[in-house]
Design an enzyme around this catalytic site. Sequence first.
Site, PDB file in Angstrom:
ATOM      1  N   ARG A 153      38.686  34.651  36.611  1.00 21.19           N
ATOM      2  CA  ARG A 153      37.832  34.488  37.799  1.00 21.19           C
ATOM      3  C   ARG A 153      36.411  34.087  37.417  1.00 21.19           C
ATOM      4  O   ARG A 153      35.452  34.452  38.111  1.00 21.19           O
ATOM      5  CB  ARG A 153      37.816  35.767  38.645  1.00 21.19           C
ATOM      6  CG  ARG A 153      39.188  36.222  39.124  1.00 21.19           C
ATOM      7  CD  ARG A 153      39.678  35.432  40.312  1.00 21.19           C
ATOM      8  NE  ARG A 153      38.926  35.703  41.515  1.00 21.19           N
ATOM      9  CZ  ARG A 153      39.263  36.614  42.427  1.00 21.19           C
ATOM     10  NH1 ARG A 153      40.339  37.325  42.275  1.00 21.19           N
ATOM     11  NH2 ARG A 153      38.536  36.771  43.494  1.00 21.19           N
TER      12      ARG A 153
ATOM     13  N   ARG B 156      31.658  34.414  42.885  1.00 21.72           N
ATOM     14  CA  ARG B 156      30.444  34.790  43.634  1.00 21.72           C
ATOM     15  C   ARG B 156      29.326  35.363  42.790  1.00 21.72           C
ATOM     16  O   ARG B 156      28.199  35.461  43.260  1.00 21.72           O
ATOM     17  CB  ARG B 156      30.815  35.783  44.736  1.00 21.72           C
ATOM     18  CG  ARG B 156      31.459  35.110  45.928  1.00 21.72           C
ATOM     19  CD  ARG B 156      32.101  36.132  46.832  1.00 21.72           C
ATOM     20  NE  ARG B 156      33.147  36.823  46.086  1.00 21.72           N
ATOM     21  CZ  ARG B 156      33.935  37.758  46.597  1.00 21.72           C
ATOM     22  NH1 ARG B 156      33.785  38.146  47.833  1.00 21.72           N
ATOM     23  NH2 ARG B 156      34.873  38.318  45.849  1.00 21.72           N
TER      24      ARG B 156
ATOM     25  N   TYR C  83      51.518  39.907  49.022  1.00 22.12           N
ATOM     26  CA  TYR C  83      50.559  39.457  50.040  1.00 22.12           C
ATOM     27  C   TYR C  83      51.276  38.865  51.246  1.00 22.12           C
ATOM     28  O   TYR C  83      50.858  39.046  52.392  1.00 22.12           O
ATOM     29  CB  TYR C  83      49.594  38.425  49.441  1.00 22.12           C
ATOM     30  CG  TYR C  83      48.615  39.038  48.476  1.00 22.12           C
ATOM     31  CD1 TYR C  83      47.480  39.705  48.939  1.00 22.12           C
ATOM     32  CD2 TYR C  83      48.827  38.976  47.099  1.00 22.12           C
ATOM     33  CE1 TYR C  83      46.587  40.285  48.059  1.00 22.12           C
ATOM     34  CE2 TYR C  83      47.940  39.560  46.214  1.00 22.12           C
ATOM     35  CZ  TYR C  83      46.822  40.212  46.688  1.00 22.12           C
ATOM     36  OH  TYR C  83      45.941  40.792  45.825  1.00 22.12           O
TER      37      TYR C  83
HETATM   38  O1  CP3 Z   1      39.532  32.290  37.672  1.00 23.98           O
HETATM   39  C1  CP3 Z   1      38.935  31.407  38.330  1.00 23.98           C
HETATM   40  O2  CP3 Z   1      37.700  31.226  38.279  1.00 23.98           O
HETATM   41  C2  CP3 Z   1      39.773  30.473  39.168  1.00 23.98           C
HETATM   42  C3  CP3 Z   1      39.923  30.812  40.533  1.00 23.98           C
HETATM   43  C4  CP3 Z   1      40.758  31.989  41.007  1.00 23.98           C
HETATM   44  C5  CP3 Z   1      40.504  32.591  42.262  1.00 23.98           C
HETATM   45  N1  CP3 Z   1      41.492  33.484  42.528  1.00 23.98           N
HETATM   46  C6  CP3 Z   1      39.352  32.256  43.142  1.00 23.98           C
HETATM   47  C7  CP3 Z   1      38.944  33.199  44.201  1.00 23.98           C
HETATM   48  C8  CP3 Z   1      41.902  32.608  40.479  1.00 23.98           C
HETATM   49  C9  CP3 Z   1      42.584  32.390  39.142  1.00 23.98           C
HETATM   50  C10 CP3 Z   1      42.360  33.529  41.455  1.00 23.98           C
HETATM   51  C11 CP3 Z   1      43.573  34.351  41.288  1.00 23.98           C
HETATM   52  C12 CP3 Z   1      43.907  35.361  42.289  1.00 23.98           C
HETATM   53  N2  CP3 Z   1      43.706  35.323  43.644  1.00 23.98           N
HETATM   54  C13 CP3 Z   1      44.623  36.556  41.997  1.00 23.98           C
HETATM   55  C14 CP3 Z   1      45.140  36.948  40.634  1.00 23.98           C
HETATM   56  C15 CP3 Z   1      44.085  37.513  39.777  1.00 23.98           C
HETATM   57  C16 CP3 Z   1      43.535  38.833  40.240  1.00 23.98           C
HETATM   58  O3  CP3 Z   1      42.333  38.896  40.513  1.00 23.98           O
HETATM   59  O4  CP3 Z   1      44.317  39.796  40.317  1.00 23.98           O
HETATM   60  C17 CP3 Z   1      44.782  37.267  43.213  1.00 23.98           C
HETATM   61  C18 CP3 Z   1      45.463  38.603  43.389  1.00 23.98           C
HETATM   62  C19 CP3 Z   1      44.203  36.468  44.244  1.00 23.98           C
HETATM   63  C20 CP3 Z   1      44.167  36.756  45.718  1.00 23.98           C
HETATM   64  C21 CP3 Z   1      42.787  36.877  46.216  1.00 23.98           C
HETATM   65  N3  CP3 Z   1      41.906  35.818  46.366  1.00 23.98           N
HETATM   66  C22 CP3 Z   1      42.122  38.047  46.632  1.00 23.98           C
HETATM   67  C23 CP3 Z   1      42.717  39.438  46.632  1.00 23.98           C
HETATM   68  C24 CP3 Z   1      40.839  37.658  47.030  1.00 23.98           C
HETATM   69  C25 CP3 Z   1      39.797  38.560  47.654  1.00 23.98           C
HETATM   70  C26 CP3 Z   1      39.073  39.348  46.659  1.00 23.98           C
HETATM   71  C27 CP3 Z   1      37.818  38.648  46.235  1.00 23.98           C
HETATM   72  O5  CP3 Z   1      37.522  38.643  45.046  1.00 23.98           O
HETATM   73  O6  CP3 Z   1      37.132  38.142  47.137  1.00 23.98           O
HETATM   74  C28 CP3 Z   1      40.713  36.261  46.826  1.00 23.98           C
HETATM   75  C29 CP3 Z   1      39.534  35.425  47.086  1.00 23.98           C
HETATM   76  C30 CP3 Z   1      38.993  34.592  45.967  1.00 23.98           C
HETATM   77  N4  CP3 Z   1      39.755  33.878  45.076  1.00 23.98           N
HETATM   78  C31 CP3 Z   1      37.623  34.374  45.663  1.00 23.98           C
HETATM   79  C32 CP3 Z   1      37.586  33.503  44.560  1.00 23.98           C
HETATM   80  C33 CP3 Z   1      36.361  32.941  43.883  1.00 23.98           C
HETATM   81  C34 CP3 Z   1      36.434  34.937  46.435  1.00 23.98           C
HETATM   82  C35 CP3 Z   1      36.375  34.356  47.807  1.00 23.98           C
HETATM   83  C36 CP3 Z   1      35.092  33.642  48.140  1.00 23.98           C
HETATM   84  O7  CP3 Z   1      34.424  33.039  47.282  1.00 23.98           O
HETATM   85  O8  CP3 Z   1      34.766  33.637  49.329  1.00 23.98           O
END
Ligand code: CP3
Length: 348
Positions: free
Chosen positions: A28, A32, A153
């Site tokens: 990630r 943010r 999910y």
């Molecule tokens: O790693 C990277 O920089 C690449 C991008 C990436 C995102 N999500 C961007 C994101 C990757 C590899 C993911 C994987 C992901 N997404 C997982 C597996 C890894 C982990 O963290 O367990 C899961 C379970 C998700 C599902 C997901 N997406 C959730 C639960 C959330 C909300 C929690 C949060 O951090 O906000 C997201 C949103 C998300 N995915 C954001 C980003 C940058 C934040 C949203 C935003 O910027 O508004």
Amino acid sequence: MVPPPRKPTLLRVLDGEALSPPPIWLMRQAGRYLPEYREVRARAGSFLDLCYNSELAAEVTLQPVRRFAMDAAILFSDILVIPDALGQKVDFVEGRGPVLEPVALDRLDALRPAEAAARLSPVLETVRLVRRRLDPDKALIGFCGAPWTVATYMIAGGTTPDQAPARLAALRQPEAFARLIDLLVEASADYLAAQLQAGADVVQIFDSWAGILDADELERWSLAPTARIVERLRAKRPGARVIVFARGVGGRIRDYAERLKPSAVGIDWTIAPAAAREIVPDAVALQGNLDPLRLVAGGAALDRGVDAILAAMRGRPHIFNLGHGIGPETPVAHVERLVARVRAGARR
Ligand code: CP3
């Protein structure tokens, strides 16, 4: 004559070399905690709009590589683009995370696997744009969620404390649940193959919710389907490099390593690096595993964590990473300190 580009360090480790310092990237890493991400995110509209805007997604993919000289870029997207591409309603709500219209296991015909590829084509365009703009000595990582994690999910409609709705559905209606998993295996393997075709060097499969399953259910819904993805992917793309990250599975990382024969397994921060080294065959690199909160805390807590991992992994193929994703509250200066310490650590 122009010298040929050097093979990215991440790929050297995935192909079996032990390097000092180890390559580093962070799960990630685009997100943010970076002001430049928040700026682009505000311009993009919704989070999914950003995922499907190839130009902006390529830009945020490259941001952490530019700022910290990470050894790899990870495609900017989300694991939930697969349910979205299958036709499920997916939304990301500020401060709440993903919100999906839950799928009913007796209505799986509402999902449209034949239409997924078209919806995902902008993501593949992001891969092509990034590969063109990224230094040839940096690796590009593609990814997807493991079927189990994505299914949690799809069934719960979002994040719940222990994804009980999906666990219950799997226990009560195993045949129907298996059909959902099968559909995800196929869609995910095809999607990963397309990412490699578009220019990704390696793909990572995130099974973030593997750790909530009992031993039998882990075998059935995490290990076996993830193994089938790797098999299907390698049938399409022989020699494909794969990293598998099954969070919370403890000593069972050995099963993922032995059965799937990935290039690397990710380890979460609850596993002692020395123990992981003992149980995972040397042919499989290890990736991890700093507690993301050490990175938030900084100072001595950060330094000690980094040094312990470097010491435990010395001489073994290892990719430095966190034990899970970086949090939005992480100070940028701490990430700089982490990268500097990993790179200097080799000389201490
Ligand atoms: O790693 C990277 O920089 C690449 C991008 C990436 C995102 N999500 C961007 C994101 C990757 C590899 C993911 C994987 C992901 N997404 C997982 C597996 C890894 C982990 O963290 O367990 C899961 C379970 C998700 C599902 C997901 N997406 C959730 C639960 C959330 C909300 C929690 C949060 O951090 O906000 C997201 C949103 C998300 N995915 C954001 C980003 C940058 C934040 C949203 C935003 O910027 O508004």
